[in-house]
Design an enzyme around this catalytic site. Structure first.
Site, PDB file in Angstrom:
ATOM      1  N   ASN A  15       0.873  -1.170   0.000  1.00  0.00           N
ATOM      2  CA  ASN A  15       0.000   0.000   0.000  1.00  0.00           C
ATOM      3  C   ASN A  15       0.909   1.219   0.000  1.00  0.00           C
ATOM      4  OD1 ASN A  15      -1.863   1.996   0.412  1.00  0.00           O
ATOM      5  ND2 ASN A  15      -2.662   1.183   2.351  1.00  0.00           N
ATOM      6  N   ARG A  92      -2.549  -2.179  -3.431  1.00  0.00           N
ATOM      7  CA  ARG A  92      -3.764  -1.395  -3.224  1.00  0.00           C
ATOM      8  C   ARG A  92      -3.674  -0.166  -4.124  1.00  0.00           C
ATOM      9  NH1 ARG A  92      -6.310   1.155   2.288  1.00  0.00           N
ATOM     10  NH2 ARG A  92      -8.145   1.947   1.219  1.00  0.00           N
TER      11      ARG A  92
END
Ligand code: AMP
Length: 398
Positions: A15, A92
């Protein structure tokens, strides 16, 4: 499950933001984390990285403070066995634009698409892309998968996904309601169906992700049919520092009165509003609940406004469902704050949901997540796990 998970491979979940990179190495079947990692202050001379495993922490300060440098430094802190257990990488990605309705293996075409989508998420997509590029360079033999925050909401019908604005704004400018937090809403709606022992296809759920960012989704038959965030994550619920719904007429008015431009007002609606703006002191729900209990009226108003808006949106979203089987609480506040859940549910007695105070106090831990009394729609607490869903999608596609 896939050959990958059968073979016991781990997925590296990344992420990457503009100034931080979070990662986890996990088993896509059990969700067990082999390790987690964090790079902070990426791009500055104070950049640092750390890996946590089994209660132990290793740290380093990379010479190269770029995304590529911190990813290399994080991989260098892993053991050879940890690195070689990684068989795919899941990223992500905040925005999949109008095109992406599910996760996808990143190739040159996808990479170019994401670059072209940057104007839709200028604060977040460049960081996501830097993470993809850095990980691809460091681990060139592994498949890289993009999992989009928006993808789950691509099933919204046109009447929920569109704004009532000139048609050319949608056709030429891609102005529409995208929705975010899709990975969380998808994960908890699936987990809620399991807890209820019912097939997702039969259920009408409102999922409430209440964290620093907050959104709610109407999930009918396992598909998102409406959500509170829109073109950007600013729309909808009151959040830690975001206002949520606001009349756009406020923007030019405040801009003129304060002598700033519209972009600066929007920045303040994102960063100086919400719980922080109303309380004047904090964006943190725990802090505000303590302050409210100690008599701080602004903190109490911030909490009340937050809970009222959440309840109002749950009621509105139940229109999209036709039937309301359950209201599902998740996120840092949704999973942990009994007073907030109680305040939201008190307003939802109009829909027939009734709080079980004792189960709520225990965060549903002893009642299989249930915090409502029998009879009406169920209220559930379901911990979210976005990393696990990213790992599962990655394992399925790799
Ligand atoms: P998240 O963004 O999901 O990590 O959620 C962060 C928010 O959860 C912050 O506002 C925290 O104050 C809140 N939070 C975490 N634990 C609690 C708790 N026990 N009671 C109230 N709020 C909490």
């Amino acid at each position: 499950m896939t050959a990958l998970s059968d073979a016991g491979g781990h997925v590296l979940v990344v992420n990457a933001g503009s100034s931080s990179v979070k990662l986890a190495v996990l088993d896509p079947v059990s969700g067990r984390r082999a390790l987690t990692g964090l790079a902070e202050r990426v791009g500055t001379q104070d950049a640092s990285v750390r890996i946590d495993r089994d209660g132990e922490r290793s740290t380093s300060t990379p010479d190269d403070v770029s995304h590529a440098g911190v990813i290399e430094a994080l991989l260098a802190l892993m053991t050879g066995d940890e690195r070689s257990s990684i068989t795919a990488v899941g990223h992500r990605v905040v925005h999949g634009g109008p095109t992406y309705s599910s996760s996808v293996v990143v190739d040159d075409v996808v990479r170019a698409d994401l670059e072209a989508l940057t104007p839709l998420a200028p604060l977040h997509l460049p960081g996501n892309l830097a993470g993809i590029d850095a990980t691809t360079a460091a681990l060139p033999d592994l498949p890289q998968v993009a999992v989009f925050d928006t993808a789950f909401h691509r099933t919204m019908p046109a009447y929920a996904a569109q704004y009532a604005v000139p048609r050319s704004w949608r056709d030429d400018l891609d102005v529409r309601r995208y929705g975010f937090h899709g990975t969380s809403h998808r994960y908890v709606s699936g987990a809620a169906a399991e807890l209820l022992g019912r097939p997702p296809g039969e259920l009408g759920l409102v999922t409430l992700h209440l964290g620093n960012g907050c959104s709610a989704a109407a999930v009918r038959g396992g598909r998102s049919v409406d959500t509170t965030m829109g073109f950007t994550p600013l729309e909808g619920l009151v959040m830690g520092s975001r206002s949520g719904d606001i009349d756009p007429g406020v923007i030019p008015y405040v801009a003129e009165r304060l002598g700033v431009d519209a972009a600066e007002v929007v920045r303040r609606l994102n960063t100086e509003s919400g719980l922080l703006g109303v309380s004047g002191t904090s964006n943190d729900m725990r802090t505000l609940l303590e302050a409210a209990a100690a008599g701080d009226e602004d903190a109490a108003l911030a909490v009340e406004l937050f809970c009222y808006r959440a309840a109002k949106h749950v009621a509105a979203l139940s229109v999209a469902l036709g039937r309301l089987d359950a209201v599902v609480f998740t996120g840092g506040i949704g999973e942990n704050s009994a007073p907030v859940r109680a305040a939201v549910l008190a307003r939802l007695s109009v829909l027939g949901v009734h709080l079980d105070a004792e189960a709520n106090h225990a965060n549903g831990a002893t009642t299989g997540g249930r915090i409502s009394t029998p009879g009406g729609p169920v209220a559930l607490v379901v911990p979210t796990d976005e990393e696990l869903l990213i790992a599962r999608d990655t394992a399925d596609l790799a």
